[in-house]
Design a protein around this motif. Sequence first.
Motif, PDB file in Angstrom:
ATOM      1  N   ASP A   1      50.161  21.238  35.048  1.00 37.14           N
ATOM      2  CA  ASP A   1      49.586  20.193  34.200  1.00 37.14           C
ATOM      3  C   ASP A   1      48.601  20.825  33.222  1.00 37.14           C
ATOM      4  O   ASP A   1      48.299  22.022  33.300  1.00 37.14           O
ATOM      5  CB  ASP A   1      48.891  19.121  35.041  1.00 37.14           C
ATOM      6  N   GLU A   2      48.096  20.016  32.297  1.00 38.06           N
ATOM      7  CA  GLU A   2      47.221  20.544  31.259  1.00 38.06           C
ATOM      8  C   GLU A   2      45.903  21.048  31.820  1.00 38.06           C
ATOM      9  O   GLU A   2      45.322  22.006  31.302  1.00 38.06           O
ATOM     10  CB  GLU A   2      46.965  19.475  30.193  1.00 38.06           C
ATOM     11  N   ALA A   3      45.420  20.427  32.882  1.00 39.98           N
ATOM     12  CA  ALA A   3      44.167  20.883  33.481  1.00 39.98           C
ATOM     13  C   ALA A   3      44.300  22.311  34.004  1.00 39.98           C
ATOM     14  O   ALA A   3      43.418  23.149  33.798  1.00 39.98           O
ATOM     15  CB  ALA A   3      43.751  19.941  34.603  1.00 39.98           C
ATOM     16  N   ALA A   4      45.413  22.588  34.686  1.00 40.19           N
ATOM     17  CA  ALA A   4      45.643  23.933  35.202  1.00 40.19           C
ATOM     18  C   ALA A   4      45.830  24.925  34.069  1.00 40.19           C
ATOM     19  O   ALA A   4      45.330  26.058  34.124  1.00 40.19           O
ATOM     20  CB  ALA A   4      46.869  23.936  36.116  1.00 40.19           C
ATOM     21  N   ALA A   5      46.546  24.513  33.030  1.00 40.93           N
ATOM     22  CA  ALA A   5      46.744  25.387  31.874  1.00 40.93           C
ATOM     23  C   ALA A   5      45.418  25.699  31.195  1.00 40.93           C
ATOM     24  O   ALA A   5      45.148  26.845  30.803  1.00 40.93           O
ATOM     25  CB  ALA A   5      47.705  24.730  30.883  1.00 40.93           C
ATOM     26  N   ALA A   6      44.570  24.688  31.066  1.00 37.59           N
ATOM     27  CA  ALA A   6      43.269  24.893  30.432  1.00 37.59           C
ATOM     28  C   ALA A   6      42.417  25.855  31.257  1.00 37.59           C
ATOM     29  O   ALA A   6      41.675  26.676  30.706  1.00 37.59           O
ATOM     30  CB  ALA A   6      42.553  23.558  30.273  1.00 37.59           C
ATOM     31  N   GLY A   7      42.530  25.760  32.585  1.00 36.49           N
ATOM     32  CA  GLY A   7      41.777  26.664  33.442  1.00 36.49           C
ATOM     33  C   GLY A   7      42.186  28.111  33.250  1.00 36.49           C
ATOM     34  O   GLY A   7      41.338  29.010  33.176  1.00 36.49           O
ATOM     35  N   LEU A   8      43.491  28.355  33.143  1.00 34.08           N
ATOM     36  CA  LEU A   8      43.968  29.715  32.913  1.00 34.08           C
ATOM     37  C   LEU A   8      43.528  30.228  31.542  1.00 34.08           C
ATOM     38  O   LEU A   8      43.136  31.393  31.402  1.00 34.08           O
ATOM     39  CB  LEU A   8      45.493  29.756  33.022  1.00 34.08           C
ATOM     40  N   ARG A   9      43.576  29.368  30.546  1.00 30.35           N
ATOM     41  CA  ARG A   9      43.142  29.799  29.218  1.00 30.35           C
ATOM     42  C   ARG A   9      41.648  30.112  29.200  1.00 30.35           C
ATOM     43  O   ARG A   9      41.194  30.996  28.458  1.00 30.35           O
ATOM     44  CB  ARG A   9      43.489  28.724  28.185  1.00 30.35           C
ATOM     45  N   GLN A  10      40.891  29.392  30.013  1.00 28.50           N
ATOM     46  CA  GLN A  10      39.456  29.672  30.090  1.00 28.50           C
ATOM     47  C   GLN A  10      39.227  31.047  30.724  1.00 28.50           C
ATOM     48  O   GLN A  10      38.362  31.807  30.271  1.00 28.50           O
ATOM     49  CB  GLN A  10      38.757  28.584  30.901  1.00 28.50           C
ATOM     50  N   VAL A  11      40.008  31.373  31.739  1.00 27.03           N
ATOM     51  CA  VAL A  11      39.918  32.701  32.341  1.00 27.03           C
ATOM     52  C   VAL A  11      40.303  33.761  31.315  1.00 27.03           C
ATOM     53  O   VAL A  11      39.670  34.824  31.237  1.00 27.03           O
ATOM     54  CB  VAL A  11      40.816  32.793  33.591  1.00 27.03           C
ATOM     55  N   ARG A  12      41.317  33.504  30.515  1.00 29.33           N
ATOM     56  CA  ARG A  12      41.703  34.446  29.468  1.00 29.33           C
ATOM     57  C   ARG A  12      40.532  34.710  28.524  1.00 29.33           C
ATOM     58  O   ARG A  12      40.235  35.863  28.176  1.00 29.33           O
ATOM     59  CB  ARG A  12      42.896  33.909  28.682  1.00 29.33           C
ATOM     60  N   GLY A  13      39.847  33.651  28.107  1.00 25.91           N
ATOM     61  CA  GLY A  13      38.708  33.812  27.221  1.00 25.91           C
ATOM     62  C   GLY A  13      37.618  34.660  27.850  1.00 25.91           C
ATOM     63  O   GLY A  13      37.006  35.513  27.191  1.00 25.91           O
ATOM     64  N   LEU A  14      37.373  34.454  29.139  1.00 29.12           N
ATOM     65  CA  LEU A  14      36.353  35.230  29.831  1.00 29.12           C
ATOM     66  C   LEU A  14      36.758  36.699  29.944  1.00 29.12           C
ATOM     67  O   LEU A  14      35.921  37.593  29.766  1.00 29.12           O
ATOM     68  CB  LEU A  14      36.121  34.657  31.235  1.00 29.12           C
ATOM     69  N   LEU A  15      38.014  36.958  30.238  1.00 35.71           N
ATOM     70  CA  LEU A  15      38.462  38.343  30.358  1.00 35.71           C
ATOM     71  C   LEU A  15      38.412  39.055  29.013  1.00 35.71           C
ATOM     72  O   LEU A  15      38.106  40.256  28.950  1.00 35.71           O
ATOM     73  CB  LEU A  15      39.876  38.394  30.942  1.00 35.71           C
TER      74      LEU A  15
END
Length: 216
Positions: A107-121
């Motif tokens: 779902d979009e919530a899970a996708a947004a969480g992964l993208r947030q991790v990408r930004g942090l990395l």
Amino acid sequence: MSTQSSTPPLSLTERRKLATQLEIAHAAAELFTAHGTEGTTAEAIAGRAGVALRTFYRYFRTKQDAVGPLLAVGGERWRALLAGSEPGAALPEALAGAVAEALAAPDEAAAAGLRQVRGLLRAAAGDPALRAVWYRVNQESEDRLRPVVAELAGEGAQPLEVRLAAAAATDAIRIALETWAETDADVTAPGSPAELAVRCLRELTGGMGLLTRARG
């Protein structure tokens, strides 16, 4: 019988504390992604999270530490999925299945969480302190994974084998996320975190006796 251990429920105070820490972590992640760590202050993070600066420092020593709870969420979910594996499941399949499900984006919530991790990395690439938080979270996740792997592996598993399997599984996820963060691949496209992690897991565990013999 499921390998999931029973733990006492958190008190209301503990739940509120964890919720506040996660709110601060999300605020820090948003600001780090938008402005980098150098362009973000602890005051700005506290303001975004809606807490006093003294509250921020009650929970975190530095602004980089603030994202630790957010980065740890994925590891907690993945360990829970592995612990809940079907009785008698072979360890390689259980590991791969848990990895794939933990990094899926249904779902979009899970996708947004992964993208947030990408930004942090991506932000961590230029900030040794933020990288240190990432590595610390991974080490803590590996340590907590060992008893789960040990129970799934059965009584015949040697401590060294369990430790190697836990390290390989943790590194598979870490390397997959770091590799994905360097690309523009989407969360479900070829080259997604889930696809990369399963590939890394197979490469890292291919020769491990614990993962190639039947459970004893």
